[in-house]
Design a protein around this motif. Structure first.
Motif, PDB file in Angstrom:
ATOM      1  N   ALA A 145       0.822  -1.215   0.000  1.00 13.09           N
ATOM      2  CA  ALA A 145       0.000   0.000   0.000  1.00 13.09           C
ATOM      3  C   ALA A 145       0.856   1.265   0.000  1.00 13.09           C
ATOM      4  O   ALA A 145       0.528   2.240  -0.672  1.00 13.09           O
ATOM      5  N   GLU A 146       1.973   1.222   0.752  1.00 16.62           N
ATOM      6  CA  GLU A 146       2.816   2.423   0.831  1.00 16.62           C
ATOM      7  C   GLU A 146       3.548   2.715  -0.468  1.00 16.62           C
ATOM      8  O   GLU A 146       4.057   3.821  -0.668  1.00 16.62           O
ATOM      9  N   LYS A 147       3.610   1.733  -1.366  1.00 21.46           N
ATOM     10  CA  LYS A 147       4.257   1.940  -2.660  1.00 21.46           C
ATOM     11  C   LYS A 147       3.282   2.460  -3.722  1.00 21.46           C
ATOM     12  O   LYS A 147       3.711   2.905  -4.791  1.00 21.46           O
ATOM     13  N   ILE A 148       1.984   2.381  -3.447  1.00 18.44           N
ATOM     14  CA  ILE A 148       0.993   2.829  -4.422  1.00 18.44           C
ATOM     15  C   ILE A 148       0.864   4.347  -4.370  1.00 18.44           C
ATOM     16  O   ILE A 148       0.574   4.929  -3.322  1.00 18.44           O
ATOM     17  N   ILE A 149       1.114   4.992  -5.487  1.00 14.32           N
ATOM     18  CA  ILE A 149       0.998   6.452  -5.557  1.00 14.32           C
ATOM     19  C   ILE A 149      -0.455   6.856  -5.722  1.00 14.32           C
ATOM     20  O   ILE A 149      -0.971   7.698  -5.004  1.00 14.32           O
ATOM     21  N   ASN A 150      -1.114   6.234  -6.674  1.00 15.69           N
ATOM     22  CA  ASN A 150      -2.541   6.486  -6.891  1.00 15.69           C
ATOM     23  C   ASN A 150      -3.119   5.440  -7.832  1.00 15.69           C
ATOM     24  O   ASN A 150      -2.397   4.621  -8.398  1.00 15.69           O
ATOM     25  N   ILE A 151      -4.433   5.483  -7.981  1.00 13.52           N
ATOM     26  CA  ILE A 151      -5.119   4.678  -8.991  1.00 13.52           C
ATOM     27  C   ILE A 151      -5.902   5.662  -9.854  1.00 13.52           C
ATOM     28  O   ILE A 151      -6.726   6.427  -9.348  1.00 13.52           O
ATOM     29  N   ILE A 152      -5.599   5.660 -11.130  1.00 11.83           N
ATOM     30  CA  ILE A 152      -6.208   6.638 -12.042  1.00 11.83           C
ATOM     31  C   ILE A 152      -7.281   5.984 -12.894  1.00 11.83           C
ATOM     32  O   ILE A 152      -7.084   4.905 -13.456  1.00 11.83           O
ATOM     33  N   ASN A 153      -8.401   6.660 -12.974  1.00  9.12           N
ATOM     34  CA  ASN A 153      -9.486   6.268 -13.879  1.00  9.12           C
ATOM     35  C   ASN A 153      -9.369   7.159 -15.112  1.00  9.12           C
ATOM     36  O   ASN A 153      -9.742   8.328 -15.080  1.00  9.12           O
ATOM     37  N   ASP A 154      -8.782   6.616 -16.175  1.00  5.86           N
ATOM     38  CA  ASP A 154      -8.542   7.386 -17.391  1.00  5.86           C
ATOM     39  C   ASP A 154      -9.749   7.276 -18.316  1.00  5.86           C
ATOM     40  O   ASP A 154     -10.054   6.210 -18.839  1.00  5.86           O
ATOM     41  N   GLU A 155     -10.428   8.397 -18.502  1.00  2.59           N
ATOM     42  CA  GLU A 155     -11.646   8.408 -19.313  1.00  2.59           C
ATOM     43  C   GLU A 155     -11.366   8.142 -20.789  1.00  2.59           C
ATOM     44  O   GLU A 155     -12.184   7.540 -21.479  1.00  2.59           O
ATOM     45  N   GLU A 156     -10.212   8.574 -21.263  1.00  2.00           N
ATOM     46  CA  GLU A 156      -9.910   8.413 -22.690  1.00  2.00           C
ATOM     47  C   GLU A 156      -9.649   6.945 -23.046  1.00  2.00           C
ATOM     48  O   GLU A 156     -10.175   6.429 -24.030  1.00  2.00           O
ATOM     49  N   SER A 157      -8.824   6.281 -22.255  1.00  2.00           N
ATOM     50  CA  SER A 157      -8.495   4.882 -22.546  1.00  2.00           C
ATOM     51  C   SER A 157      -9.503   3.915 -21.940  1.00  2.00           C
ATOM     52  O   SER A 157      -9.493   2.717 -22.258  1.00  2.00           O
ATOM     53  N   LYS A 158     -10.346   4.424 -21.032  1.00  2.00           N
ATOM     54  CA  LYS A 158     -11.339   3.594 -20.322  1.00  2.00           C
ATOM     55  C   LYS A 158     -10.655   2.459 -19.552  1.00  2.00           C
ATOM     56  O   LYS A 158     -11.131   1.321 -19.537  1.00  2.00           O
ATOM     57  N   LYS A 159      -9.529   2.821 -18.926  1.00  2.00           N
ATOM     58  CA  LYS A 159      -8.792   1.854 -18.124  1.00  2.00           C
ATOM     59  C   LYS A 159      -8.491   2.431 -16.745  1.00  2.00           C
ATOM     60  O   LYS A 159      -8.457   3.650 -16.561  1.00  2.00           O
ATOM     61  N   LEU A 160      -8.269   1.531 -15.800  1.00  2.00           N
ATOM     62  CA  LEU A 160      -7.794   1.913 -14.484  1.00  2.00           C
ATOM     63  C   LEU A 160      -6.297   1.641 -14.442  1.00  2.00           C
ATOM     64  O   LEU A 160      -5.835   0.584 -14.906  1.00  2.00           O
ATOM     65  N   TYR A 161      -5.537   2.585 -13.899  1.00  2.00           N
ATOM     66  CA  TYR A 161      -4.083   2.436 -13.825  1.00  2.00           C
ATOM     67  C   TYR A 161      -3.642   2.489 -12.372  1.00  2.00           C
ATOM     68  O   TYR A 161      -3.928   3.464 -11.661  1.00  2.00           O
ATOM     69  N   ILE A 162      -2.940   1.438 -11.945  1.00  2.00           N
ATOM     70  CA  ILE A 162      -2.339   1.432 -10.615  1.00  2.00           C
ATOM     71  C   ILE A 162      -0.899   1.912 -10.780  1.00  2.00           C
ATOM     72  O   ILE A 162      -0.074   1.220 -11.383  1.00  2.00           O
ATOM     73  N   ASN A 163      -0.612   3.104 -10.286  1.00  2.00           N
ATOM     74  CA  ASN A 163       0.741   3.656 -10.368  1.00  2.00           C
ATOM     75  C   ASN A 163       1.452   3.415  -9.040  1.00  2.00           C
ATOM     76  O   ASN A 163       0.932   3.761  -7.975  1.00  2.00           O
TER      77      ASN A 163
END
Length: 237
Positions: A145-163
């Motif tokens: 959890a401490e390594k996760i920066i954020n989770i992005i919901n990208d509307e253009e690609s319609k994907k979730l990104y775990i950074n």
């Protein structure tokens, strides 16, 4: 009466290079290890995720596909050994055909191994997701959890990104199609990990964050260099 065909006894020429019994034996041994060891590890992963009481979602089709592919690769590997050391399936089969079948089984085994190796290595997020307070789990991979920066919901690609960070400075990402069962699961349950999903452009974020991390690295190194230089001057004085 069936003949005993030992394909490995026949040295053959392939593109001008001799293939000996030892070559075949090495290929067969490696193929067996390449199948059995990862299969045992994957079965262990499956048992662990099944027993886990954490919130999780499993893509059963992918799991069945992986197990089926690995069992098929084990079967072709065993058939390769049979042709190499065992009796022929037909009384008319000659040693050259036994050698060809052995080689064919080796090739098929490695091809099948490559398929499920690539899935496990490059798209484990399509197999299952496990959410816990300590982080996010995939087959053979846990992101703290401490390594996760954020989770992005990208509307253009319609994907979730775990950074997330690998080490201190290396920025990495895992993408999950938002429309899939696994994507919807992450969308609805990310709070378990303590991460709020942000709606923004992934490409822009990733580019900016990479620059920021590089700048932090350069600044930190410069600070260390200046501190070391000051210490050296103090010692000389």
């Amino acid at each position: 009466m069936s003949k005993m065909f030992l394909a490995g006894k026949h040295d053959v020429n392939w593109n001008g290079n001799a293939l000996s019994a030892s070559n075949f034996l090495i290929l067969l041994i490696v193929s067996l290890l390449a199948v059995v060891l990862p299969l045992a590890v994957f079965v262990k992963y499956c048992i662990n995720i099944k027993r886990s009481e954490n919130k999780k979602v499993i893509n059963k089709l992918f799991v069945v596909f992986l197990i089926s592919t690995s069992v098929a690769s084990l079967a072709t590997c065993i058939v390769g050994w049979i042709f190499f050391y065992g009796k022929s399936f037909s009384a008319e089969m000659d040693p050259d055909l036994a050698w060809e079948m052995t080689l064919s089984m080796i090739v098929v085994t490695y091809a099948l191994c490559c398929v499920w190796y690539m899935i496990l290595l490059f798209i484990p997020q399509k197999i299952w997701i496990e959410l816990k307070e300590e982080g996010i789990g995939f087959p053979g991979m846990d992101i703290k959890a401490e390594k996760i920066i954020n989770i992005i919901n990208d509307e253009e690609s319609k994907k979730l990104y775990i950074n997330y960070l690998e080490g201190k400075r290396k920025l990495k990402k895992i993408s999950i199609p938002r429309s899939t069962v696994l994507g919807q699961f992450l969308l609805e349950n990310s709070s378990i990990v303590g991460v709020t999903i942000e709606v923004k452009d992934q490409l822009e974020f990733f580019k900016d964050k990479t620059k920021e991390l590089k700048l932090e690295y350069l600044t930190e190194n410069e600070a260390k260099r200046v501190a070391k230089s000051s210490d050296d001057e103090s010692k000389e004085a």
